[in-house]
Design a protein around this motif. Structure first.
Motif, PDB file in Angstrom:
ATOM      1  N   VAL A  19       0.870  -1.183   0.000  1.00  0.00           N
ATOM      2  CA  VAL A  19       0.000   0.000   0.000  1.00  0.00           C
ATOM      3  C   VAL A  19       0.903   1.229   0.000  1.00  0.00           C
ATOM      4  O   VAL A  19       1.667   1.448   0.947  1.00  0.00           O
ATOM      5  N   ALA A  20       0.845   1.989  -1.081  1.00  0.00           N
ATOM      6  CA  ALA A  20       1.769   3.111  -1.281  1.00  0.00           C
ATOM      7  C   ALA A  20       1.286   4.372  -0.582  1.00  0.00           C
ATOM      8  O   ALA A  20       0.079   4.587  -0.413  1.00  0.00           O
ATOM      9  N   ASP A  21       2.245   5.211  -0.200  1.00  0.00           N
ATOM     10  CA  ASP A  21       1.896   6.491   0.421  1.00  0.00           C
ATOM     11  C   ASP A  21       3.065   7.456   0.264  1.00  0.00           C
ATOM     12  O   ASP A  21       4.200   7.036  -0.013  1.00  0.00           O
ATOM     13  N   LYS A  22       2.777   8.722   0.457  1.00  0.00           N
ATOM     14  CA  LYS A  22       3.790   9.765   0.343  1.00  0.00           C
ATOM     15  C   LYS A  22       3.425  10.909   1.259  1.00  0.00           C
ATOM     16  O   LYS A  22       2.244  11.182   1.500  1.00  0.00           O
ATOM     17  N   ALA A  69      -2.323  10.374  -8.659  1.00  0.00           N
ATOM     18  CA  ALA A  69      -2.910  10.015  -9.949  1.00  0.00           C
ATOM     19  C   ALA A  69      -1.986   9.098 -10.752  1.00  0.00           C
ATOM     20  O   ALA A  69      -2.431   8.126 -11.365  1.00  0.00           O
ATOM     21  N   ILE A  70      -0.676   9.388 -10.730  1.00  0.00           N
ATOM     22  CA  ILE A  70       0.293   8.564 -11.462  1.00  0.00           C
ATOM     23  C   ILE A  70       0.383   7.171 -10.857  1.00  0.00           C
ATOM     24  O   ILE A  70       0.317   6.151 -11.568  1.00  0.00           O
ATOM     25  N   VAL A  71       0.545   7.110  -9.552  1.00  0.00           N
ATOM     26  CA  VAL A  71       0.760   5.824  -8.868  1.00  0.00           C
ATOM     27  C   VAL A  71      -0.494   4.954  -8.936  1.00  0.00           C
ATOM     28  O   VAL A  71      -0.418   3.737  -9.156  1.00  0.00           O
ATOM     29  N   ALA A  72      -1.667   5.563  -8.754  1.00  0.00           N
ATOM     30  CA  ALA A  72      -2.915   4.800  -8.862  1.00  0.00           C
ATOM     31  C   ALA A  72      -3.099   4.267 -10.281  1.00  0.00           C
ATOM     32  O   ALA A  72      -3.555   3.136 -10.478  1.00  0.00           O
ATOM     33  N   GLU A  73      -2.736   5.061 -11.276  1.00  0.00           N
ATOM     34  CA  GLU A  73      -2.837   4.605 -12.669  1.00  0.00           C
ATOM     35  C   GLU A  73      -1.875   3.467 -12.959  1.00  0.00           C
ATOM     36  O   GLU A  73      -2.139   2.608 -13.808  1.00  0.00           O
ATOM     37  N   GLY A  92      -3.051   2.135   6.964  1.00  0.00           N
ATOM     38  CA  GLY A  92      -2.690   0.838   6.420  1.00  0.00           C
ATOM     39  C   GLY A  92      -1.559   0.881   5.412  1.00  0.00           C
ATOM     40  O   GLY A  92      -1.353  -0.072   4.645  1.00  0.00           O
ATOM     41  N   SER A  93      -0.787   1.963   5.380  1.00  0.00           N
ATOM     42  CA  SER A  93       0.296   2.109   4.406  1.00  0.00           C
ATOM     43  C   SER A  93       1.472   1.206   4.764  1.00  0.00           C
ATOM     44  O   SER A  93       1.849   1.104   5.933  1.00  0.00           O
ATOM     45  N   SER A  94       2.061   0.588   3.750  1.00  0.00           N
ATOM     46  CA  SER A  94       3.209  -0.296   3.974  1.00  0.00           C
ATOM     47  C   SER A  94       4.504   0.295   3.425  1.00  0.00           C
ATOM     48  O   SER A  94       5.578   0.075   3.971  1.00  0.00           O
ATOM     49  N   CYS A 141       8.065   0.443  -4.359  1.00  0.00           N
ATOM     50  CA  CYS A 141       7.005  -0.563  -4.259  1.00  0.00           C
ATOM     51  C   CYS A 141       7.221  -1.741  -5.217  1.00  0.00           C
ATOM     52  O   CYS A 141       6.385  -2.653  -5.280  1.00  0.00           O
ATOM     53  N   GLY A 142       8.326  -1.715  -5.984  1.00  0.00           N
ATOM     54  CA  GLY A 142       8.634  -2.831  -6.886  1.00  0.00           C
ATOM     55  C   GLY A 142       7.844  -2.830  -8.170  1.00  0.00           C
ATOM     56  O   GLY A 142       7.654  -3.898  -8.791  1.00  0.00           O
TER      57      GLY A 142
END
Length: 494
Positions: free
Chosen positions: A156-159, A176-180, A269-271, A362-363
């Motif tokens: 689960v990505a976050d910034k 928007a970029i990461v979700a896409e 819940g961010s990893s 996130c690989g």
């Protein structure tokens, strides 16, 4: 003592009770003492305010947090919470144990501390700091209170950016970029603390940002991401109370900053999290050494919490983007996503770099620039806006700043040798941002620009003439964009 409960409509998040001076005297209750209230639904603690006019003898006035209390209640004097002793201990610069920090967090969450006691805690942390061990325990305690988001995806990505740089609204573009790219990115953001606009303030220009937990889960299921206000869903709610006490003083002490950021991320819940740490003159962190130390502390606390933290140490001597303030930053964000010719290049470049860093962290093998340039990020952003009850057809040209404006011009020809983020933020706040969403600044120059006499440096926008005049008065005393002759600029560089 048996008293009749009466609802008092006073806006406060503290559980205040108003006692007539006669009743307070009989109880032996002084202002800010606590009383125990026994009522039909159980027992509640309130903080005393004495009055001779707002309530009659025999009546206890209950404010909004206590509006559930009705009828005849029993009122007795209560003791001071144990956590107040721990706040005093921190004021004396004594390191706190895990259980002591947990007690402070619990009492803040349960509204057992008065505003003065909460301010004392903030002052103690600001003055004496938090050790790494204190920061770890505080973060753990804060993330253990309130609601928790949990996701099926193991990644689960976050910034988060620690702030301090004007116009640094990278997050909506990055989400928007990461979700896409296919990652899950439930972004919860704060409103402004010391800046003219937090990410939540900017996103509120486009759509709703306050949602219940189930709604957030639905938005993320539909779009892979969201951009919501963390305070609206009770994620690390103690953080919001502490921010409320920090806001009037515009303070954000380092240990509390780390606990604030990572408790919110853990609750969401961010990893895998990328932390943007801008540094430079006028930024929150002024030296590269301090930025590296902060990055190390973030990573150490992350390891303790079993979170994968990466830190981007970025230059914070220049603003990112041109707009400062909710609408003006929202306009920059949309211009970058649209690929507009006049979109601020600094905002586009930083967004792409941080997105690439998060994707790699996130690989995920994907190019942030390709996703942005293809228009796919814009479409994803519009899907998120739609899911959050906004208008997906909005364009950057639709977003207009306040109708009152004034342009500050160069009083000499030369070179811009410094752009002071702190002063720019102060000016935007004086103009009314973030509460006045159309207020703020547009910055016309960056460090290194050659500037002619009377060339525009920045433009102030406000929603009222009064606030524009206040900002202009402040501008007369400040020099947020420093212009020096070529010879003097050369001396400064040396």
């Amino acid at each position: 003592m048996q008293l009749e409960a009466a609802t008092i409509d006073i806006g406060t998040s503290r559980p205040l009770v108003l006692l007539h001076s006669n009743d307070a005297g009989e109880l032996g209750a002084h202002p800010l003492d606590r009383v125990r209230i026994d009522h039909d639904e159980g027992t509640t603690t309130g903080i005393v305010k004495r009055t001779d006019e707002l309530v009659n003898p025999g009546t206890v006035g209950v404010t909004e947090p206590l509006h559930h209390i009705h009828g005849v209640v029993g009122v007795t004097l209560a003791g001071t919470p144990q956590s107040v002793r721990y706040v005093r201990k921190k004021l004396d610069d004594i390191e706190l144990e895990a259980h002591e920090l947990e007690a402070i967090v619990t009492d803040i969450h349960e509204n057992r501390l008065s505003d003065i006691e909460l301010s004392a805690y903030v002052s103690a942390v600001y003055t004496n700091g938090l050790s790494l061990e204190e920061t770890k325990h505080l973060t753990e305690a804060m993330s253990g209170v309130g609601q928790q988001l949990r996701w099926e995806s193991p990644v689960v990505a976050d910034k988060h950016s620690i702030g301090g740089v004007a116009g640094n609204c990278v997050t909506p573009i990055l989400v928007a970029i990461v979700a896409e790219a296919g990652l899950t990115m439930p972004k919860t953001s704060s409103r402004a603390v010391t800046s003219p606009a937090g990410t939540a303030d900017v996103m509120e220009v486009f759509c709703d940002v306050e949602f219940a937990m189930a709604d957030i889960e639905s938005i993320v299921d539909e779009t892979n991401g969201c951009l919501v206000w963390g305070g609206g869903v009770d994620l690390s709610p103690v953080d919001d109370e502490i921010i409320r006490a920090e806001y009037p003083l515009s303070v954000d002490p380092t240990g509390q900053l780390i606990a604030s950021v990572l408790s919110k991320k853990r609750s969401a819940g961010s990893s895998h999290v990328v932390i943007d740490i801008p540094y430079g003159e006028g930024a929150k962190v002024e030296s590269l050494v301090a930025a590296r130390e902060l990055a190390d502390d973030f990573k150490r606390v992350g390891v303790y919490l079993e979170m994968d933290i990466a830190c981007a140490i970025t230059h914070g001597t220049d603003p990112v983007g041109r707009g400062v303030g909710p609408v003006l930053e929202a306009r920059d964000v949309l211009a970058v996503l649209e690929g507009a010719e006049d979109a601020p290049e600094s905002l586009r470049v930083k967004s792409v770099r941080l997105a690439d860093m998060l994707l790699e962290h996130c690989g995920v093998d994907a190019s942030a620039a390709d996703i942005l340039n293809s228009g796919r990020a814009l479409e994803r952003f519009r899907r998120i806006i739609t899911a959050q009850n906004g208008d997906p057809s909005v364009e950057s040209s639709d977003l207009e700043p306040g109708t009152e404006s004034a342009t500050v011009r160069a009083s000499r020809a030369g070179i811009a040798t410094r752009v002071d983020n702190r002063q720019l933020c102060d000016l935007a706040r004086r103009a009314g941002a973030p509460l006045d969403v159309c207020a703020g600044l547009v910055i016309h120059q960056t460090v290194g620009n050659e500037i002619a006499l009377e060339e525009p440096l920045y433009t102030i926008y406000a929603e009222t003439t009064t606030k524009l005049e206040e900002a202009k008065t402040l501008a007369d005393r400040l020099e947020p964009i420093r212009v020096r002759s070529k010879a003097d600029a050369l001396v400064e560089r040396r």
